[in-house]
Write a protein that holds these residues in place. Structure first.
Motif, PDB file in Angstrom:
ATOM      1  N   ARG A  18      46.005  37.367  49.728  1.00 54.54           N
ATOM      2  CA  ARG A  18      44.595  37.707  49.520  1.00 54.54           C
ATOM      3  C   ARG A  18      43.785  36.466  49.188  1.00 54.54           C
ATOM      4  O   ARG A  18      44.335  35.423  48.800  1.00 54.54           O
ATOM      5  CB  ARG A  18      44.449  38.740  48.406  1.00 54.54           C
ATOM      6  CG  ARG A  18      44.999  38.293  47.070  1.00 54.54           C
ATOM      7  CD  ARG A  18      44.844  39.354  46.015  1.00 54.54           C
ATOM      8  NE  ARG A  18      45.582  38.989  44.813  1.00 54.54           N
ATOM      9  CZ  ARG A  18      45.424  39.580  43.643  1.00 54.54           C
ATOM     10  NH1 ARG A  18      44.549  40.553  43.508  1.00 54.54           N
ATOM     11  NH2 ARG A  18      46.127  39.199  42.595  1.00 54.54           N
ATOM     12  N   ILE A  19      42.497  36.604  49.358  1.00 54.27           N
ATOM     13  CA  ILE A  19      41.539  35.546  49.025  1.00 54.27           C
ATOM     14  C   ILE A  19      40.660  36.062  47.892  1.00 54.27           C
ATOM     15  O   ILE A  19      40.162  37.192  47.952  1.00 54.27           O
ATOM     16  CB  ILE A  19      40.652  35.193  50.234  1.00 54.27           C
ATOM     17  CG1 ILE A  19      41.492  34.590  51.364  1.00 54.27           C
ATOM     18  CG2 ILE A  19      39.536  34.233  49.831  1.00 54.27           C
ATOM     19  CD1 ILE A  19      40.710  34.407  52.663  1.00 54.27           C
ATOM     20  N   ILE A  20      40.471  35.227  46.888  1.00 54.93           N
ATOM     21  CA  ILE A  20      39.571  35.575  45.786  1.00 54.93           C
ATOM     22  C   ILE A  20      38.545  34.461  45.650  1.00 54.93           C
ATOM     23  O   ILE A  20      38.894  33.295  45.443  1.00 54.93           O
ATOM     24  CB  ILE A  20      40.342  35.756  44.463  1.00 54.93           C
ATOM     25  CG1 ILE A  20      41.350  36.902  44.603  1.00 54.93           C
ATOM     26  CG2 ILE A  20      39.379  36.022  43.305  1.00 54.93           C
ATOM     27  CD1 ILE A  20      42.295  37.031  43.435  1.00 54.93           C
ATOM     28  N   LEU A  21      37.270  34.825  45.809  1.00 58.46           N
ATOM     29  CA  LEU A  21      36.176  33.867  45.677  1.00 58.46           C
ATOM     30  C   LEU A  21      35.337  34.253  44.467  1.00 58.46           C
ATOM     31  O   LEU A  21      34.971  35.411  44.304  1.00 58.46           O
ATOM     32  CB  LEU A  21      35.305  33.882  46.936  1.00 58.46           C
ATOM     33  CG  LEU A  21      36.029  33.699  48.275  1.00 58.46           C
ATOM     34  CD1 LEU A  21      35.027  33.726  49.421  1.00 58.46           C
ATOM     35  CD2 LEU A  21      36.820  32.405  48.306  1.00 58.46           C
ATOM     36  N   THR A  22      35.046  33.268  43.636  1.00 56.54           N
ATOM     37  CA  THR A  22      34.336  33.585  42.393  1.00 56.54           C
ATOM     38  C   THR A  22      33.357  32.488  42.020  1.00 56.54           C
ATOM     39  O   THR A  22      33.525  31.317  42.399  1.00 56.54           O
ATOM     40  CB  THR A  22      35.354  33.817  41.255  1.00 56.54           C
ATOM     41  OG1 THR A  22      34.666  34.235  40.074  1.00 56.54           O
ATOM     42  CG2 THR A  22      36.169  32.571  40.946  1.00 56.54           C
TER      43      THR A  22
END
Length: 326
Positions: free
Chosen positions: A163-167
């Protein structure tokens, strides 16, 4: 009359089409390169004659060799690319221009190749490939966030992560967040918009929405990271200059097994309340030399937006340096 110490070199093109592509429309590229080197450049049909001081002639000939290689590989080179390449050749960088441009990270849904446009950007990509945590620090327009998102999508498509998590920190919202209209997601979305934009451009709206619906991609404010352990993930923290040292430590300690993090920010654009230290600046002091962590600095030379953006960044830097001396 040619000086006895002058050197003359010739560059041959396959045909008029190749000559026109390399020399530019109405000889735009030829005129540009003539201004970058202290050498005389004369185009004669399918041949270019370069004459002048040996060092300058050799620089120009090397640049044309690189441009020919790129053209024959089906790549397009802009005026900005030529300026950067000329400066890199003059400064003696060993890496060839075509090696830099051949490093395609991913192809967007519209067929656009995402690749480094400057040597520093290539160094940045290599650091992301080799390290668990990379800090990309530099002004707006240097591609630090876009390239990080591209690397995240590449890793996901190649099943290196699940998964990709952008914050990002929603700093300006602060205590006022509750007074904004809409639910929590609607309140924080404006702060996350640049991350959405990068994903839309790379994946396309339909694919992006599918990934979001399945939870494969998550775009969330930094506060959502607290208390979590993020395994098998590619995590991008954007606008990191607006984190506090405590928030930065919290974020970095979320990293789980099989995960990679890229932290991007611009230490000249800190929006924290006066007196609050930046977590990005603090991390630079604390984490230098730690194994598996790399700090990459990008400058106005790496700005890949409209050429005037680079000049704006440089002008502001000069002004700030002048103010510090007063």
């Amino acid at each position: 009359m040619q000086d006895n110490h002058d050197l003359e070199m010739r560059v041959s093109f396959k045909d008029n089409q190749e000559a026109n592509a390399i020399l530019g429309k109405n000889d735009e590229h030829l005129k540009l390169i003539s201004g970058l080197f202290d050498a005389k450049l004369v185009a004669r049909g399918t041949e270019l004659v370069i004459s002048g001081q040996p060092a300058e002639v050799e620089y120009a000939e090397k640049l044309y060799g690189e441009l020919l290689y790129l053209y024959r590989q089906g790549m397009h080179v802009s005026a900005q690319d030529i300026q950067y390449a000329a400066q890199s050749i003059r400064e003696g960088h060993k890496e060839s221009l075509h090696a830099m441009f051949a490093d395609t990270v991913i192809v967007t849904y519209r067929g656009k190749q995402v690749k480094p446009k400057t040597l520093n950007q290539k160094v940045y990509l290599e650091a992301i490939r080799k390290n668990y945590v990379v800090f990309g620090i530099g002004p707006a327009g240097t591609g630090k966030t876009y390239l990080a998102v591209a690397m995240a999508v590449f890793s996901l498509k190649n099943r290196e992560v699940e998964r990709i998590i952008l914050t990002r920190p929603a700093v300006e919202a602060g205590e006022k967040l509750g007074f904004l209209p809409g639910d929590l997601q609607e309140k924080v979305d404006p702060y996350l918009r640049p991350l959405y934009d990068a994903l839309f451009e790379i994946l396309g709206m339909e694919t992006f929405q599918k990934y979001m619906a399945k939870g494969t991609i998550e775009v969330a404010p930094l506060a959502y990271m607290r208390g979590r352990t993020l395994d098998d993930s590619f995590i991008v923290l954007d606008e990191a200059q607006n984190t506090t040292p405590e928030q930065m430590k919290m974020f970095l300690t979320r990293l789980g097994f099989g995960s990679k993090a890229v932290v991007t920010g611009d230490i000249t654009q800190i929006d924290l309340p006066q007196g609050r230290g930046s977590g990005l600046k603090h991390a630079q002091q604390v984490l230098q030399g730690v194994e598996g962590i790399s700090f990459i600095s990008l400058t106005e030379r790496d700005v890949v937006r409209h050429p005037v953006v680079g000049r704006i960044v440089k002008a502001y830097d000069r002004h700030e340096q002048k103010d510090q001396k007063m």
